[in-house]
Scaffold this motif. Structure first.
Motif, mmCIF file in Angstrom:
data_model
loop_
_atom_site.group_PDB
_atom_site.id
_atom_site.type_symbol
_atom_site.label_atom_id
_atom_site.label_comp_id
_atom_site.label_asym_id
_atom_site.label_seq_id
_atom_site.Cartn_x
_atom_site.Cartn_y
_atom_site.Cartn_z
ATOM 1 N N GLU A 67 0.838 -1.211 0.000
ATOM 2 C CA GLU A 67 0.000 0.000 0.000
ATOM 3 C C GLU A 67 0.867 1.253 0.000
ATOM 4 O O GLU A 67 0.622 2.202 -0.761
ATOM 5 C CB GLU A 67 -0.920 -0.002 1.210
ATOM 6 C CG GLU A 67 -1.876 1.201 1.261
ATOM 7 C CD GLU A 67 -2.790 1.159 2.472
ATOM 8 O OE1 GLU A 67 -3.518 2.146 2.693
ATOM 9 O OE2 GLU A 67 -2.773 0.153 3.194
ATOM 10 N N ARG A 70 2.549 1.729 -3.437
ATOM 11 C CA ARG A 70 1.665 2.330 -4.449
ATOM 12 C C ARG A 70 1.550 3.834 -4.257
ATOM 13 O O ARG A 70 1.543 4.607 -5.221
ATOM 14 C CB ARG A 70 0.288 1.664 -4.389
ATOM 15 C CG ARG A 70 0.256 0.254 -4.946
ATOM 16 C CD ARG A 70 -1.167 -0.202 -5.235
ATOM 17 N NE ARG A 70 -1.928 -0.348 -3.997
ATOM 18 C CZ ARG A 70 -2.291 -1.520 -3.480
ATOM 19 N NH1 ARG A 70 -1.960 -2.642 -4.102
ATOM 20 N NH2 ARG A 70 -2.986 -1.585 -2.365
ATOM 21 N N THR A 74 2.855 6.738 -6.877
ATOM 22 C CA THR A 74 2.023 7.850 -7.357
ATOM 23 C C THR A 74 2.765 9.175 -7.205
ATOM 24 O O THR A 74 2.744 10.023 -8.117
ATOM 25 C CB THR A 74 0.704 7.900 -6.566
ATOM 26 O OG1 THR A 74 -0.013 6.679 -6.761
ATOM 27 C CG2 THR A 74 -0.158 9.067 -7.021
ATOM 28 N N ALA A 104 2.011 2.192 -9.290
ATOM 29 C CA ALA A 104 0.941 2.711 -8.441
ATOM 30 C C ALA A 104 -0.301 1.833 -8.490
ATOM 31 O O ALA A 104 -1.147 1.898 -7.595
ATOM 32 C CB ALA A 104 0.590 4.138 -8.862
ATOM 33 N N ALA A 105 -0.398 1.005 -9.528
ATOM 34 C CA ALA A 105 -1.553 0.112 -9.660
ATOM 35 C C ALA A 105 -1.176 -1.342 -9.434
ATOM 36 O O ALA A 105 -1.995 -2.238 -9.687
ATOM 37 C CB ALA A 105 -2.171 0.276 -11.050
ATOM 38 N N ALA A 106 0.034 -1.597 -8.959
ATOM 39 C CA ALA A 106 0.496 -2.975 -8.757
ATOM 40 C C ALA A 106 -0.384 -3.692 -7.741
ATOM 41 O O ALA A 106 -0.786 -3.114 -6.729
ATOM 42 C CB ALA A 106 1.948 -2.981 -8.288
ATOM 43 N N THR A 107 -0.657 -4.961 -8.013
ATOM 44 C CA THR A 107 -1.519 -5.741 -7.121
ATOM 45 C C THR A 107 -0.742 -6.759 -6.297
ATOM 46 O O THR A 107 -1.310 -7.371 -5.388
ATOM 47 C CB THR A 107 -2.605 -6.474 -7.934
ATOM 48 O OG1 THR A 107 -1.969 -7.310 -8.923
ATOM 49 C CG2 THR A 107 -3.513 -5.475 -8.642
ATOM 50 N N ALA A 112 5.387 -4.959 -7.958
ATOM 51 C CA ALA A 112 5.902 -3.654 -7.549
ATOM 52 C C ALA A 112 7.427 -3.665 -7.491
ATOM 53 O O ALA A 112 8.083 -2.688 -7.866
ATOM 54 C CB ALA A 112 5.322 -3.270 -6.187
#
Length: 248
Positions: A67, A70, A74, A104-107, A112
């Motif tokens: 978290e 991300r 950003t 920033a959108a890595a899950t 990441a």
């Protein structure tokens, strides 16, 4: 000059001015393209801030905090988009913006970590293309023993890998390989609750160091370090959500 002045009915001042103008034009044509670009303190400040933000992303991944990673990605994307860059670096800036947007959108943490490694490698490619050598400071010799000292050694190795990518620097990359390949954690120093997992992570890192030793180009090194970074982050997340590198 005396011969010029002795030419009959030929005004010497206009003739001299024309000669000087021709010489000046020739000199500019020969010298100006080779003149080095003047140091730009503002750009240097931007670069330091840019590297700091990239490290914030890197350290969030190293802590295993997806978290936070991300969020830092950003911030990196936003700051890079408006960053002052030298001529020829625009394409690299665009690539970093794209990679930061994806991070920033890595899950997953490995995703990441890989994107972070690519960002660092792209910084190094930009430095090579613009003939700039970035030299982040490496940590000093580690004198502390036990788990704390071992983790500091890991951070030293990680910092060396980062410099190897960002510099770019072959010698720093080799130092990263050496650190992770030769430093082993004494199982007796590991907390019993995590001993098995820590020993397994050490074995994984040693194997990844061997792979990193074979990596030559920037792309191969990005892949190798992405795996190292993901392994560190996964281990730190297992131990604690806030383990790993502290704030820079």
């Amino acid at each position: 000059m005396h011969r010029l002045l002795s030419v009959p009915r030929m005004p010497w001042l206009p003739m001299l001015a024309a000669l000087l103008l021709a010489l000046t034009s020739f000199t500019r044509a020969q010298v100006r393209p080779q003149a080095p670009e003047r140091p730009n303190p503002l750009r240097a400040a931007y670069m330091r801030a840019h590297f700091y933000q990239a490290l914030q992303l890197h350290d969030a991944v190293a802590r295993g905090n997806l978290e936070a990673a991300r969020l830092e990605a950003t911030r990196l994307q936003q700051s890079t988009a408006t960053m002052a860059t030298p001529v020829g670096a625009e394409a690299f800036r665009g690539a970093i913006v794209r990679m930061a947007t994806q991070a920033a959108a890595a899950t997953t943490l490995p995703e990441a970590a890989q994107l972070t490694a690519v960002i660092l490698g792209t910084c190094g490619e930009c430095h090579r293309a613009t003939q700039v050598r970035a030299m982040p400071p490496l940590s000093t010799d580690i004198k502390v023993g036990g788990v704390v000292g071992h983790m500091l050694l890991h951070q030293h190795g990680s910092d060396a890998f980062v410099e190897g990518l960002v510099g770019p620097s072959d010698s720093a990359w080799t130092e990263g390989v050496r650190t992770f390949a030769t430093q082993k954690l004494d199982p007796a120093h590991a907390p019993p609750r995590f001993r098995k997992q820590l020993v397994a992570a050490e074995t994984t890192l040693a194997g990844l160091a061997e792979q990193a030793a074979q990596a030559r180009g920037s792309r191969d090194r990005e892949v190798a370090y992405g795996k190292v970074l993901a392994t560190c982050g996964a281990c730190h997340r297992m131990v604690s959500n806030f383990a790993g590198p502290g704030p820079r």
